[in-house]
Scaffold this motif. Structure first.
Motif, PDB file in Angstrom:
ATOM      1  N   TYR A 288     -15.977 -25.719   2.883  1.00  0.00           N
ATOM      2  CA  TYR A 288     -16.949 -24.960   2.087  1.00  0.00           C
ATOM      3  C   TYR A 288     -18.221 -25.771   1.869  1.00  0.00           C
ATOM      4  N   HIS A 289     -18.064 -27.029   1.449  1.00  0.00           N
ATOM      5  CA  HIS A 289     -19.232 -27.870   1.187  1.00  0.00           C
ATOM      6  C   HIS A 289     -19.943 -28.268   2.475  1.00  0.00           C
ATOM      7  N   ALA A 290     -19.189 -28.412   3.577  1.00  0.00           N
ATOM      8  CA  ALA A 290     -19.828 -28.720   4.858  1.00  0.00           C
ATOM      9  C   ALA A 290     -20.741 -27.575   5.281  1.00  0.00           C
ATOM     10  N   LYS A 291     -20.284 -26.339   5.074  1.00  0.00           N
ATOM     11  CA  LYS A 291     -21.111 -25.176   5.403  1.00  0.00           C
ATOM     12  C   LYS A 291     -22.385 -25.174   4.562  1.00  0.00           C
ATOM     13  N   LEU A 292     -22.257 -25.512   3.282  1.00  0.00           N
ATOM     14  CA  LEU A 292     -23.442 -25.582   2.417  1.00  0.00           C
ATOM     15  C   LEU A 292     -24.405 -26.653   2.908  1.00  0.00           C
ATOM     16  N   CYS A 293     -23.858 -27.818   3.279  1.00  0.00           N
ATOM     17  CA  CYS A 293     -24.717 -28.917   3.737  1.00  0.00           C
ATOM     18  C   CYS A 293     -25.442 -28.551   5.025  1.00  0.00           C
ATOM     19  N   LEU A 294     -24.747 -27.901   5.943  1.00  0.00           N
ATOM     20  CA  LEU A 294     -25.338 -27.575   7.245  1.00  0.00           C
ATOM     21  C   LEU A 294     -26.378 -26.466   7.143  1.00  0.00           C
ATOM     22  N   THR A 295     -26.356 -25.692   6.064  1.00  0.00           N
ATOM     23  CA  THR A 295     -27.392 -24.674   5.827  1.00  0.00           C
ATOM     24  C   THR A 295     -28.379 -25.126   4.751  1.00  0.00           C
ATOM     25  N   ASN A 296     -28.249 -26.385   4.323  1.00  0.00           N
ATOM     26  CA  ASN A 296     -29.130 -26.970   3.298  1.00  0.00           C
ATOM     27  C   ASN A 296     -29.153 -26.102   2.046  1.00  0.00           C
ATOM     28  N   THR A 297     -27.957 -25.793   1.567  1.00  0.00           N
ATOM     29  CA  THR A 297     -27.789 -25.007   0.342  1.00  0.00           C
ATOM     30  C   THR A 297     -26.860 -25.781  -0.577  1.00  0.00           C
ATOM     31  N   THR A 298     -26.994 -25.589  -1.870  1.00  0.00           N
ATOM     32  CA  THR A 298     -26.109 -26.239  -2.831  1.00  0.00           C
ATOM     33  C   THR A 298     -25.247 -25.191  -3.529  1.00  0.00           C
ATOM     34  N   THR A 299     -24.198 -25.655  -4.167  1.00  0.00           N
ATOM     35  CA  THR A 299     -23.344 -24.748  -4.935  1.00  0.00           C
ATOM     36  C   THR A 299     -24.158 -24.041  -6.010  1.00  0.00           C
ATOM     37  N   ASN A 300     -25.034 -24.776  -6.659  1.00  0.00           N
ATOM     38  CA  ASN A 300     -25.889 -24.198  -7.692  1.00  0.00           C
ATOM     39  C   ASN A 300     -26.769 -23.093  -7.116  1.00  0.00           C
ATOM     40  N   GLU A 301     -27.267 -23.305  -5.891  1.00  0.00           N
ATOM     41  CA  GLU A 301     -28.165 -22.327  -5.282  1.00  0.00           C
ATOM     42  C   GLU A 301     -27.435 -21.064  -4.834  1.00  0.00           C
ATOM     43  N   THR A 302     -26.148 -21.176  -4.508  1.00  0.00           N
ATOM     44  CA  THR A 302     -25.406 -19.961  -4.156  1.00  0.00           C
ATOM     45  C   THR A 302     -25.374 -18.992  -5.335  1.00  0.00           C
ATOM     46  N   PHE A 303     -25.239 -19.534  -6.557  1.00  0.00           N
ATOM     47  CA  PHE A 303     -25.276 -18.679  -7.746  1.00  0.00           C
ATOM     48  C   PHE A 303     -26.685 -18.117  -7.974  1.00  0.00           C
ATOM     49  N   LYS A 304     -27.710 -18.952  -7.707  1.00  0.00           N
ATOM     50  CA  LYS A 304     -29.084 -18.480  -7.881  1.00  0.00           C
ATOM     51  C   LYS A 304     -29.416 -17.368  -6.888  1.00  0.00           C
ATOM     52  N   TRP A 305     -28.953 -17.540  -5.645  1.00  0.00           N
ATOM     53  CA  TRP A 305     -29.179 -16.486  -4.663  1.00  0.00           C
ATOM     54  C   TRP A 305     -28.455 -15.213  -5.062  1.00  0.00           C
ATOM     55  N   GLN A 306     -27.245 -15.345  -5.613  1.00  0.00           N
ATOM     56  CA  GLN A 306     -26.500 -14.170  -6.051  1.00  0.00           C
ATOM     57  C   GLN A 306     -27.228 -13.453  -7.175  1.00  0.00           C
ATOM     58  N   GLU A 307     -27.786 -14.236  -8.112  1.00  0.00           N
ATOM     59  CA  GLU A 307     -28.566 -13.638  -9.200  1.00  0.00           C
ATOM     60  C   GLU A 307     -29.793 -12.916  -8.650  1.00  0.00           C
ATOM     61  N   TYR A 308     -30.423 -13.540  -7.653  1.00  0.00           N
ATOM     62  CA  TYR A 308     -31.600 -12.922  -7.040  1.00  0.00           C
ATOM     63  C   TYR A 308     -31.229 -11.617  -6.345  1.00  0.00           C
ATOM     64  N   MET A 309     -30.106 -11.607  -5.635  1.00  0.00           N
ATOM     65  CA  MET A 309     -29.644 -10.396  -4.953  1.00  0.00           C
ATOM     66  C   MET A 309     -29.319  -9.289  -5.955  1.00  0.00           C
ATOM     67  N   ASN A 310     -28.667  -9.667  -7.071  1.00  0.00           N
ATOM     68  CA  ASN A 310     -28.343  -8.688  -8.109  1.00  0.00           C
ATOM     69  C   ASN A 310     -29.621  -8.090  -8.702  1.00  0.00           C
ATOM     70  N   TRP A 311     -30.619  -8.972  -8.907  1.00  0.00           N
ATOM     71  CA  TRP A 311     -31.894  -8.506  -9.450  1.00  0.00           C
ATOM     72  C   TRP A 311     -32.565  -7.538  -8.484  1.00  0.00           C
ATOM     73  N   GLN A 312     -32.538  -7.858  -7.177  1.00  0.00           N
ATOM     74  CA  GLN A 312     -33.132  -6.974  -6.185  1.00  0.00           C
ATOM     75  C   GLN A 312     -32.404  -5.627  -6.123  1.00  0.00           C
ATOM     76  N   GLU A 313     -31.072  -5.692  -6.260  1.00  0.00           N
ATOM     77  CA  GLU A 313     -30.283  -4.465  -6.226  1.00  0.00           C
ATOM     78  C   GLU A 313     -30.638  -3.562  -7.402  1.00  0.00           C
ATOM     79  N   LYS A 314     -30.765  -4.169  -8.594  1.00  0.00           N
ATOM     80  CA  LYS A 314     -31.143  -3.382  -9.766  1.00  0.00           C
ATOM     81  C   LYS A 314     -32.559  -2.819  -9.619  1.00  0.00           C
ATOM     82  N   LEU A 315     -33.455  -3.614  -9.023  1.00  0.00           N
ATOM     83  CA  LEU A 315     -34.822  -3.160  -8.800  1.00  0.00           C
ATOM     84  C   LEU A 315     -34.852  -1.970  -7.839  1.00  0.00           C
TER      85      LEU A 315
END
Length: 394
Positions: A288-315
């Protein structure tokens, strides 16, 4: 025979509890008994315990438990570090005590007595490096350099000030509520390390996960070879076929051999099962963490992206509602004339997963496999170009 069944049941229950506790929140287990066991272990059991303490000891007892919870979960403490050392040391001691007398054996040479100790020593070294290294603490003295190292994407990161540290908040950083500091390229706070995992020590954390997976896999294979070697040395299959008349086929011999192993080497089997389970969990966590590293993403950012997606969906839902309201005000005559949507068109309509892929593609920090890996091994703040930035006036 009863003892053997007890050992088998113990192993299965241990496997269920460990998998439920560590993996029960995964989407694959949603709506299954494993998820319910996870909820009970992580929230339900503690909630019932807290209520019981409140009934028996009143408010003072509840406050005492909450104080312990605050110390254990919300403040830096070495509890899990000590537990890690106890598990590692205890497991190695049990393996040495139960199995070193059979090394060298039929399949293992005596060198494994020393390579196993070396493997554990390297594991402890990586543990210490991850636990006590600087994760990339952002301070007033170096904040300008982190601001230049990580640009704002103006999607999940925008220019703002840390409300606690009162300094500008660099992109990809986060204020850790446990350690009470801002950490560059923050991934998560690891209780086992009693430290944050950030820009400067992600490489040590990944090495720790990979090495401990290899240690557990090595221990599992070594114990298997010890048991197979003992069966070979004692000529178990020969005795079963010649003296007990068992057919010399795998399916006929296997139950008898397993019964003999459970009765004679139950400690080794329990250790082997434990190491196998832990190695698989570590492999999944590392993957799981190797996949994050290879896409230059962090665990914290996966939650931020999810929040962003939820916001876009509501919009999008709000826009659709507004459009529907406008259509109803203008009259529904044109809507009635429209032919019904084709079932094939509905079938091939873009799925939510495709929406997620489109959002993730907006990650400006993903610079390709090689460069992403390079940023983990050689963090930006340790590079000569970063050091040169320190001398530049801002």
């Amino acid at each position: 025979m009863a003892v053997q069944w007890v050992l088998v049941c113990h192993g299965l229950v241990t496997l269920l509890v460990v998998v439920s506790f560590l993996c029960g929140q995964w989407p694959i287990f949603q709506g299954t008994p494993i998820q319910r066991i996870h909820s009970f272990l992580t929230f339900g059991a503690y909630d019932y315990f807290l209520r019981f303490v409140g009934i028996v000891f009143g408010a003072k007892g509840t406050n005492a438990i909450l104080s312990v919870e605050y110390f254990c979960c919300d403040r830096p403490n070495p509890i899990l570090q000590v537990l890690y050392l106890a598990i590692l040391g205890g497991t190695y001691f049990l393996i040495a005590k139960s199995s070193f007398s059979y090394i060298p054996g039929y399949y293992l040479s005596g060198i494994h007595r020393y390579t196993s100790l070396l493997a554990v020593g390297v594991g402890i070294l990586l543990f210490l490096l991850t636990s006590f290294s600087d994760p990339g603490t952002v301070k007033a003295e170096n904040v300008s350099h982190y601001l230049s190292a990580y640009r704002y994407d103006n999607i999940i990161y925008s220019e703002k000030e840390c409300s606690t540290c009162k300094i500008p908040k660099p992109a990809r950083s986060k204020h850790c509520s446990v350690c009470d500091r801002c950490v560059a390229r923050f991934d998560h706070h690891c209780g086992w390390m009693n430290n944050c995992i950030g820009e400067r020590n992600t490489r040590y954390f990944m090495a720790f996960l990979l090495w401990h997976f290899l240690i557990c896999a090595y221990g599992t294979v070594a114990l298997v070879l010890v048991l197979v070697g003992r069966a070979k040395e004692l000529r178990v299959t020969y005795i079963l076929t010649v003296y007990y008349g068992v057919e010399s086929s795998f399916f006929d011999l296997a139950p008898h051999v397993v019964r003999w192993l459970l009765s004679s080497y139950n400690t080794q089997i329990l250790l082997m099962v434990f190491l196998a389970i832990v190695s698989l969990l570590l492999l999944g966590f590392f993957g799981y963490h190797a996949k994050l590293c290879l896409t230059n993403t962090t665990t914290n950012e996966t939650f931020k992206w999810q929040e962003y997606m939820n916001w876009q969906e509501k919009l999008n839902e709000a826009r659709a509602s507004a459009a529907a309201l406008k259509a109803s005000l203008n009259g529904m005559s044109s809507e009635r004339k429209k032919p019904p949507e084709s079932k094939w068109k509905a079938l091939f309509r873009k799925s939510p997963l495709q929406d997620a892929d489109l959002v993730v593609k907006k990650n400006m920090y993903d610079k390709g496999f090689i460069q992403n890996l390079s940023e983990i091994i050689f963090p930006l703040s340790t590079r000569p170009s970063f050091s040169q930035n320190k001398s530049k006036p801002h």
